[in-house]
Design a protein around this motif. Structure first.
Motif, PDB file in Angstrom:
ATOM      1  N   ILE A 183     -26.442   5.587   1.962  1.00 49.46           N
ATOM      2  CA  ILE A 183     -25.580   4.425   2.200  1.00 49.46           C
ATOM      3  C   ILE A 183     -24.242   4.661   1.508  1.00 49.46           C
ATOM      4  O   ILE A 183     -24.196   5.046   0.341  1.00 49.46           O
ATOM      5  N   GLU A 184     -23.164   4.420   2.234  1.00 51.22           N
ATOM      6  CA  GLU A 184     -21.819   4.491   1.662  1.00 51.22           C
ATOM      7  C   GLU A 184     -21.036   3.271   2.115  1.00 51.22           C
ATOM      8  O   GLU A 184     -21.003   2.947   3.306  1.00 51.22           O
ATOM      9  N   ALA A 185     -20.421   2.602   1.168  1.00 54.73           N
ATOM     10  CA  ALA A 185     -19.596   1.431   1.480  1.00 54.73           C
ATOM     11  C   ALA A 185     -18.338   1.482   0.623  1.00 54.73           C
ATOM     12  O   ALA A 185     -18.397   1.834  -0.559  1.00 54.73           O
ATOM     13  N   HIS A 186     -17.205   1.181   1.224  1.00 50.36           N
ATOM     14  CA  HIS A 186     -15.967   1.140   0.437  1.00 50.36           C
ATOM     15  C   HIS A 186     -14.986   0.165   1.062  1.00 50.36           C
ATOM     16  O   HIS A 186     -15.056  -0.137   2.260  1.00 50.36           O
ATOM     17  N   THR A 187     -14.107  -0.337   0.246  1.00 46.74           N
ATOM     18  CA  THR A 187     -13.066  -1.236   0.719  1.00 46.74           C
ATOM     19  C   THR A 187     -12.024  -0.452   1.497  1.00 46.74           C
ATOM     20  O   THR A 187     -11.993   0.774   1.483  1.00 46.74           O
ATOM     21  N   GLY A 188     -11.138  -1.191   2.181  1.00 43.15           N
ATOM     22  CA  GLY A 188     -10.178  -0.558   3.071  1.00 43.15           C
ATOM     23  C   GLY A 188      -8.990   0.063   2.353  1.00 43.15           C
ATOM     24  O   GLY A 188      -8.769  -0.126   1.159  1.00 43.15           O
ATOM     25  N   LEU A 189      -8.209   0.789   3.136  1.00 42.77           N
ATOM     26  CA  LEU A 189      -6.991   1.424   2.636  1.00 42.77           C
ATOM     27  C   LEU A 189      -5.820   0.437   2.676  1.00 42.77           C
ATOM     28  O   LEU A 189      -5.827  -0.524   3.453  1.00 42.77           O
ATOM     29  N   PRO A 190      -4.796   0.676   1.849  1.00 41.00           N
ATOM     30  CA  PRO A 190      -3.637  -0.221   1.848  1.00 41.00           C
ATOM     31  C   PRO A 190      -2.891  -0.192   3.180  1.00 41.00           C
ATOM     32  O   PRO A 190      -2.847   0.827   3.874  1.00 41.00           O
ATOM     33  N   LEU A 191      -2.302  -1.333   3.502  1.00 36.62           N
ATOM     34  CA  LEU A 191      -1.478  -1.461   4.700  1.00 36.62           C
ATOM     35  C   LEU A 191      -0.050  -1.762   4.280  1.00 36.62           C
ATOM     36  O   LEU A 191       0.197  -2.707   3.517  1.00 36.62           O
ATOM     37  N   ASN A 192       0.886  -0.963   4.760  1.00 37.50           N
ATOM     38  CA  ASN A 192       2.298  -1.192   4.457  1.00 37.50           C
ATOM     39  C   ASN A 192       2.929  -1.918   5.644  1.00 37.50           C
ATOM     40  O   ASN A 192       3.155  -1.329   6.703  1.00 37.50           O
ATOM     41  N   ILE A 193       3.175  -3.198   5.480  1.00 46.93           N
ATOM     42  CA  ILE A 193       3.724  -4.016   6.562  1.00 46.93           C
ATOM     43  C   ILE A 193       5.241  -3.880   6.573  1.00 46.93           C
ATOM     44  O   ILE A 193       5.900  -4.057   5.547  1.00 46.93           O
ATOM     45  N   THR A 194       5.791  -3.569   7.732  1.00 49.15           N
ATOM     46  CA  THR A 194       7.237  -3.396   7.873  1.00 49.15           C
ATOM     47  C   THR A 194       7.794  -4.416   8.855  1.00 49.15           C
ATOM     48  O   THR A 194       7.070  -4.958   9.702  1.00 49.15           O
ATOM     49  N   SER A 195       9.094  -4.660   8.755  1.00 51.60           N
ATOM     50  CA  SER A 195       9.746  -5.645   9.613  1.00 51.60           C
ATOM     51  C   SER A 195       9.871  -5.150  11.050  1.00 51.60           C
ATOM     52  O   SER A 195       9.803  -5.930  11.992  1.00 51.60           O
ATOM     53  N   GLY A 196      10.099  -3.840  11.199  1.00 51.98           N
ATOM     54  CA  GLY A 196      10.328  -3.290  12.528  1.00 51.98           C
ATOM     55  C   GLY A 196      11.765  -3.407  12.983  1.00 51.98           C
ATOM     56  O   GLY A 196      12.124  -2.946  14.069  1.00 51.98           O
ATOM     57  N   ILE A 197      12.599  -4.061  12.183  1.00 49.35           N
ATOM     58  CA  ILE A 197      14.023  -4.253  12.481  1.00 49.35           C
ATOM     59  C   ILE A 197      14.822  -3.860  11.252  1.00 49.35           C
ATOM     60  O   ILE A 197      14.428  -4.179  10.128  1.00 49.35           O
ATOM     61  N   ASP A 198      15.940  -3.195  11.452  1.00 52.36           N
ATOM     62  CA  ASP A 198      16.778  -2.771  10.334  1.00 52.36           C
ATOM     63  C   ASP A 198      17.622  -3.948   9.851  1.00 52.36           C
ATOM     64  O   ASP A 198      18.851  -3.951   9.967  1.00 52.36           O
ATOM     65  N   ASN A 199      16.948  -4.961   9.293  1.00 54.07           N
ATOM     66  CA  ASN A 199      17.679  -6.133   8.807  1.00 54.07           C
ATOM     67  C   ASN A 199      18.535  -5.804   7.594  1.00 54.07           C
ATOM     68  O   ASN A 199      19.571  -6.441   7.366  1.00 54.07           O
ATOM     69  N   SER A 200      18.136  -4.849   6.790  1.00 53.50           N
ATOM     70  CA  SER A 200      18.913  -4.483   5.603  1.00 53.50           C
ATOM     71  C   SER A 200      20.183  -3.721   5.955  1.00 53.50           C
ATOM     72  O   SER A 200      21.055  -3.542   5.107  1.00 53.50           O
ATOM     73  N   LYS A 201      20.246  -3.244   7.203  1.00 49.01           N
ATOM     74  CA  LYS A 201      21.416  -2.506   7.700  1.00 49.01           C
ATOM     75  C   LYS A 201      21.656  -1.210   6.932  1.00 49.01           C
ATOM     76  O   LYS A 201      22.798  -0.773   6.754  1.00 49.01           O
ATOM     77  N   THR A 202      20.576  -0.567   6.481  1.00 48.64           N
ATOM     78  CA  THR A 202      20.703   0.711   5.778  1.00 48.64           C
ATOM     79  C   THR A 202      20.704   1.898   6.731  1.00 48.64           C
ATOM     80  O   THR A 202      20.996   3.014   6.326  1.00 48.64           O
ATOM     81  N   GLY A 203      20.345   1.677   7.987  1.00 50.70           N
ATOM     82  CA  GLY A 203      20.399   2.749   8.972  1.00 50.70           C
ATOM     83  C   GLY A 203      19.272   3.758   8.845  1.00 50.70           C
ATOM     84  O   GLY A 203      19.417   4.901   9.289  1.00 50.70           O
ATOM     85  N   PHE A 204      18.150   3.346   8.256  1.00 53.66           N
ATOM     86  CA  PHE A 204      17.038   4.281   8.062  1.00 53.66           C
ATOM     87  C   PHE A 204      16.276   4.495   9.367  1.00 53.66           C
ATOM     88  O   PHE A 204      16.129   3.596  10.190  1.00 53.66           O
ATOM     89  N   ASN A 205      15.796   5.701   9.519  1.00 56.28           N
ATOM     90  CA  ASN A 205      14.861   6.027  10.591  1.00 56.28           C
ATOM     91  C   ASN A 205      13.789   6.932  10.005  1.00 56.28           C
ATOM     92  O   ASN A 205      14.079   8.052   9.612  1.00 56.28           O
ATOM     93  N   PRO A 206      12.534   6.476   9.845  1.00 57.74           N
ATOM     94  CA  PRO A 206      12.006   5.210  10.359  1.00 57.74           C
ATOM     95  C   PRO A 206      12.482   4.006   9.556  1.00 57.74           C
ATOM     96  O   PRO A 206      12.937   4.139   8.432  1.00 57.74           O
ATOM     97  N   ILE A 207      12.348   2.830  10.174  1.00 59.14           N
ATOM     98  CA  ILE A 207      12.755   1.584   9.511  1.00 59.14           C
ATOM     99  C   ILE A 207      11.773   1.268   8.390  1.00 59.14           C
ATOM    100  O   ILE A 207      10.564   1.208   8.604  1.00 59.14           O
ATOM    101  N   LEU A 208      12.289   1.074   7.183  1.00 58.49           N
ATOM    102  CA  LEU A 208      11.457   0.855   6.003  1.00 58.49           C
ATOM    103  C   LEU A 208      11.520  -0.574   5.477  1.00 58.49           C
ATOM    104  O   LEU A 208      10.899  -0.884   4.465  1.00 58.49           O
ATOM    105  N   ASP A 209      12.275  -1.442   6.161  1.00 62.07           N
ATOM    106  CA  ASP A 209      12.360  -2.833   5.716  1.00 62.07           C
ATOM    107  C   ASP A 209      10.983  -3.483   5.710  1.00 62.07           C
ATOM    108  O   ASP A 209      10.163  -3.264   6.611  1.00 62.07           O
TER     109      ASP A 209
END
Length: 331
Positions: A183-209
């Motif tokens: 038997i093996e059981a473990h909790t999940g991995l972290p999820l990094n939620i992003t905005s999907g829009i460059d609201n910070s206007k930093t021009g990053f690709n990929p978008i990291l907001d």
């Protein structure tokens, strides 16, 4: 002028641990351990020519980049400049509890439980080809759980032999079967939620907001009851233009995993030369569904929804119950 580093500092890893063991009952051994390490100078991608948010400006991303603003003539042709940065660090701390029973009275068992936590500003993932940090001027804003931060892990393996039962005939049939569940059981991995829009206007690709947290319940408590809506979009909002959201990096965790495999085997000995092994192996014998991670881009129409399942068992055999029967003749 652009000042580039001549070299990167090497990554250093420092480990420490302490354990205490106690044997009792003749065949049992209990262990408690503390494990820790610190990683210094992790390499990550850093944008050295980001765009600068200018309130009210309609200038393009390229015209707002740092080098363009410093020298419009020579800086304009220069686009994104991700470089390696050695300023990230990581810390890991864990408690490991284990219990073992050596083989006696026809059985042996090994079980352990780990609680751990890993934090970092970034994770080294091989070749550096793009920016890593949401804010190129504030690495601490990305301080959060490591990408591999599995908080709790439980393992149990058990091997037992059936005793000799009945007379000579039934003893040969029912005795000496080996049962071995895992038997093996473990909790999940972290999820990094992003905005999907460059609201910070930093021009990053990929978008990291990352978005703003406006309600505490990002993970739906009843997500598995009807729809596969794991994340609650109402708990989040797009970060304002020119700002970074207050939701931390890897702030929530995905679904956990439960795997239950087992085997049943027996060797029938006819004489010194001829032996027959009968075996049955079961993977995910309780037919438990392990869900994959949801979509984590806030502006996606499928945000928070789970559309896949995780593979289980040796060799990642699949998600459904799998039974395997085999017989082998030795001569």
């Amino acid at each position: 002028y652009v000042v580039m580093p001549l070299y990167l500092k090497p990554t250093y890893i420092t480990d420490w641990n302490a354990s205490y063991q106690h044997q009792f009952g003749g065949n049992w051994l209990a262990t408690i351990s503390y494990l820790g390490n610190k990683t210094t100078h992790l390499w990550a991608g850093q944008e050295t020519n980001p765009s600068v948010y200018i309130p009210g400006s309609t200038a393009s991303t390229q015209n707002r980049r740092v080098l363009t603003l410093l020298n419009p003539t020579e800086g304009l042709p220069i686009g994104s400049m991700p470089t390696a940065d050695d300023g990230a660090n990581a810390n890991y701390n864990a408690m490991l509890l284990s219990l073992q029973h050596r083989f006696s009275h026809n059985y042996t068992v090994v079980t352990n439980y780990t609680w751990s936590h890993c934090t970092s500003e970034a994770d080294f993932e091989g070749e550096i080809t793009s920016p890593t940090f949401e804010d190129p001027h504030n690495l601490a804003l990305d301080r959060g759980p490591c990408d591999s931060d599995v908080r709790q892990i439980f393992n149990l393996s058990f091997v037992a032999l059936t005793p000799h039962i009945g007379g000579s005939f039934w003893g040969k049939i029912l005795g000496n079967w080996q049962i071995a569940p895992i038997i093996e059981a473990h909790t999940g991995l972290p999820l990094n939620i992003t905005s999907g829009i460059d609201n910070s206007k930093t021009g990053f690709n990929p978008i990291l907001d990352r978005p703003n947290l406006i309600a505490p319940d990002v993970v739906n408590s009843d997500w598995g009851s009807s729809l596969p809506q794991y994340l609650n979009a109402a708990a989040l909002a797009q970060n304002a233009v020119g700002t970074y959201g207050n939701l931390g990096r890897n702030a929530v965790y995905g679904p956990g995993t439960l795997e239950f495999d087992a085997s049943l085997s027996r060797i029938f000995t006819f004489n010194e030369r001829w032996r027959l092994e009968a075996r049955c192996d079961g993977f995910n014998v309780i037919n438990h569904t392990n869900f994959g991670n949801p979509t984590t881009t806030l502006n996606s129409t499928t945000f928070g929804q789970i559309s896949s399942t995780q593979s289980v068992g040796p060799g990642q055999l699949g998600t459904n119950r799998i039974l395997q029967f085999a017989m082998k003749l030795y001569f």
